[in-house]
Design an enzyme around this catalytic site. Structure first.
Site, PDB file in Angstrom:
ATOM      1  CG  ASP A   1     -46.855 -14.336  87.999  1.00 52.90           C
ATOM      2  OD1 ASP A   1     -46.880 -14.587  89.217  1.00 52.90           O
ATOM      3  OD2 ASP A   1     -46.043 -13.549  87.473  1.00 52.90           O
TER       4      ASP A   1
ATOM      5  NE  ARG B   1     -46.426 -10.738  98.275  1.00 52.63           N
ATOM      6  CZ  ARG B   1     -45.322 -10.932  97.560  1.00 52.63           C
ATOM      7  NH1 ARG B   1     -45.414 -11.288  96.287  1.00 52.63           N
ATOM      8  NH2 ARG B   1     -44.137 -10.769  98.123  1.00 52.63           N
TER       9      ARG B   1
END
Length: 386
Positions: free
Chosen positions: A178, A264
């Site tokens: 991430d 997303r």
């Protein structure tokens, strides 16, 4: 309120740090409001926008419940220029930042401001990511266009009052993969004016990179603003599973540029979220994906070439700007207010909730938001100098 500034050999411009901290605190306190009304501004005056791109305090949920002031929120402020600290400590820039944050775990009322003026990578870093863990009152600020994280990202864990601004973070494959992860009861986090990216069509492993902004495990009071978020597969996640026990909450996304992405954008479970004055362009799958009772106010956004137009086999929604797509067993809900759709499947869309947010704010029209985002989103816009 009086403050003292702890001076070290790596502290720079102490007076500016103190004044800036007071200004951040005052701005955040001013921003706190519990009115539920919005005031709309016209888009006829060039350069006049509802949200100030140069503001030193967030708007939205990060401004609630005491506000978000970052390193300026401590009773004392330790300020470091990362290149100087790395040179004096003999550490790589990445390890130097990691160690500064680790040392700050022992601080109680002190604030920490780190000016990142060089590129950080995996080289010399003993860990797989840069942890912002068990700390309070931290600002990590890129200087000009020099602040970069290449291949490594931030993980914000059990931390409060955190600001991450003006950094280019890209191609993060280390750790959880991430660029920025906010997790484990973290609160009051402001992610602002960053450039976040990897590759949209990463063959053969499209999941080689994880999220660009993932918010998980009971984290709340977060604002994501004025970021350039682009070229990625699974962009942003709010809630990592369907369990309500670990659901994050109270999140605002405003004036972000979402460009050349797959899906997303974001995916939301359970949380209350405000999607305000963002610009979505060239999303080849689906964008705002509301599941598991999530409530989303989708307001004043510009959608252009967003969605495949195909029917999702799971829930039967048309893949496009807003819907309930893929896996989870329960739908979320959306309140659609004054959005613009260009070459994006939207004729089927209608509001499924009257949810609104508890704070006051001003909203631009989608056309004005597009102009503002094109001009002011991303790095190199705000003046961050040590």
């Amino acid at each position: 309120m009086s403050r003292t500034l702890r001076t070290t050999r790596t502290t720079v411009r102490a007076g500016v740090a103190l004044a800036g901290g007071l200004a951040l605190l005052a701005g955040a306190l001013t921003a706190v409001s519990h009115a539920g009304t919005a005031e709309r501004t016209p888009d006829t005056v060039p350069g006049t926008f509802a949200a100030d791109p140069f503001a030193d305090a967030p708007i939205g949920y990060a401004a609630e419940a005491g506000g978000t002031t970052g390193g300026g929120g401590g009773s004392t402020v330790a300020e470091h220029l990362l290149s100087e600290y790395a040179d004096s400590s003999g550490l790589s820039p990445s390890e130097a930042l990691y160690q500064l944050l680790k040392a700050h775990q022992k601080s109680e009322e002190e604030g920490l401001i780190v000016h990142v003026d060089l590129s950080l990578g995996q080289e010399g870093l003993k860990e797989s990511k840069i942890d912002i863990k068990d700390v309070e009152n931290v600002s990590i600020l890129g200087v000009g266009d020099a602040g970069e994280l290449d291949g490594v990202g931030f993980k914000v864990t059990r931390s409060q009052n955190i600001i991450i601004r003006n950094l280019a973070i890209h191609h993060v494959s280390e750790g959880e993969g991430d660029a920025i992860e906010v997790t484990d009861n973290s609160s009051h986090v402001w992610i602002d004016h960053n450039d976040l990216s990897s590759e949209r069509d990463n063959e053969p492993d499209k999941d080689h990179y994880d999220g660009l902004v993932d918010i998980k495990r009971n984290s709340e009071y977060i604002t994501v603003s004025w970021n350039n978020i682009h070229d990625h597969w699974k962009t942003s996640l709010i809630g990592h599973n369907d369990s309500a026990d670990q659901a994050p909450d109270k999140i605002t996304y405003h004036n972000n540029a979402f460009t050349s992405l797959n899906s997303r954008v974001p995916l939301i479970r359970h949380a209350d979220v405000h999607m305000l004055n963002n610009v979505f362009t060239d999303i080849n799958g689906s964008a705002i994906n509301a599941r598991m009772g999530a409530r989303v106010l989708v307001e004043g956004n510009w959608f252009e070439n967003v969605g495949s137009g195909e029917v999702d086999s799971h829930a039967g929604y048309i893949e496009g700007p807003v819907g309930w797509f893929y896996g989870s067993s329960e739908t979320g809900y959306w309140n659609l207010k004054d959005n613009t759709f260009i070459d994006s499947p939207h004729e089927h869309l209608e509001s499924t909730t009257d949810f609104t947010v508890p704070y006051s704010y001003r909203a631009d029209t989608p056309a004005a938001a597009k102009q503002a985002v094109e001009q002011y989103a991303g790095t190199g816009v705000i003046d961050v100098n040590p």
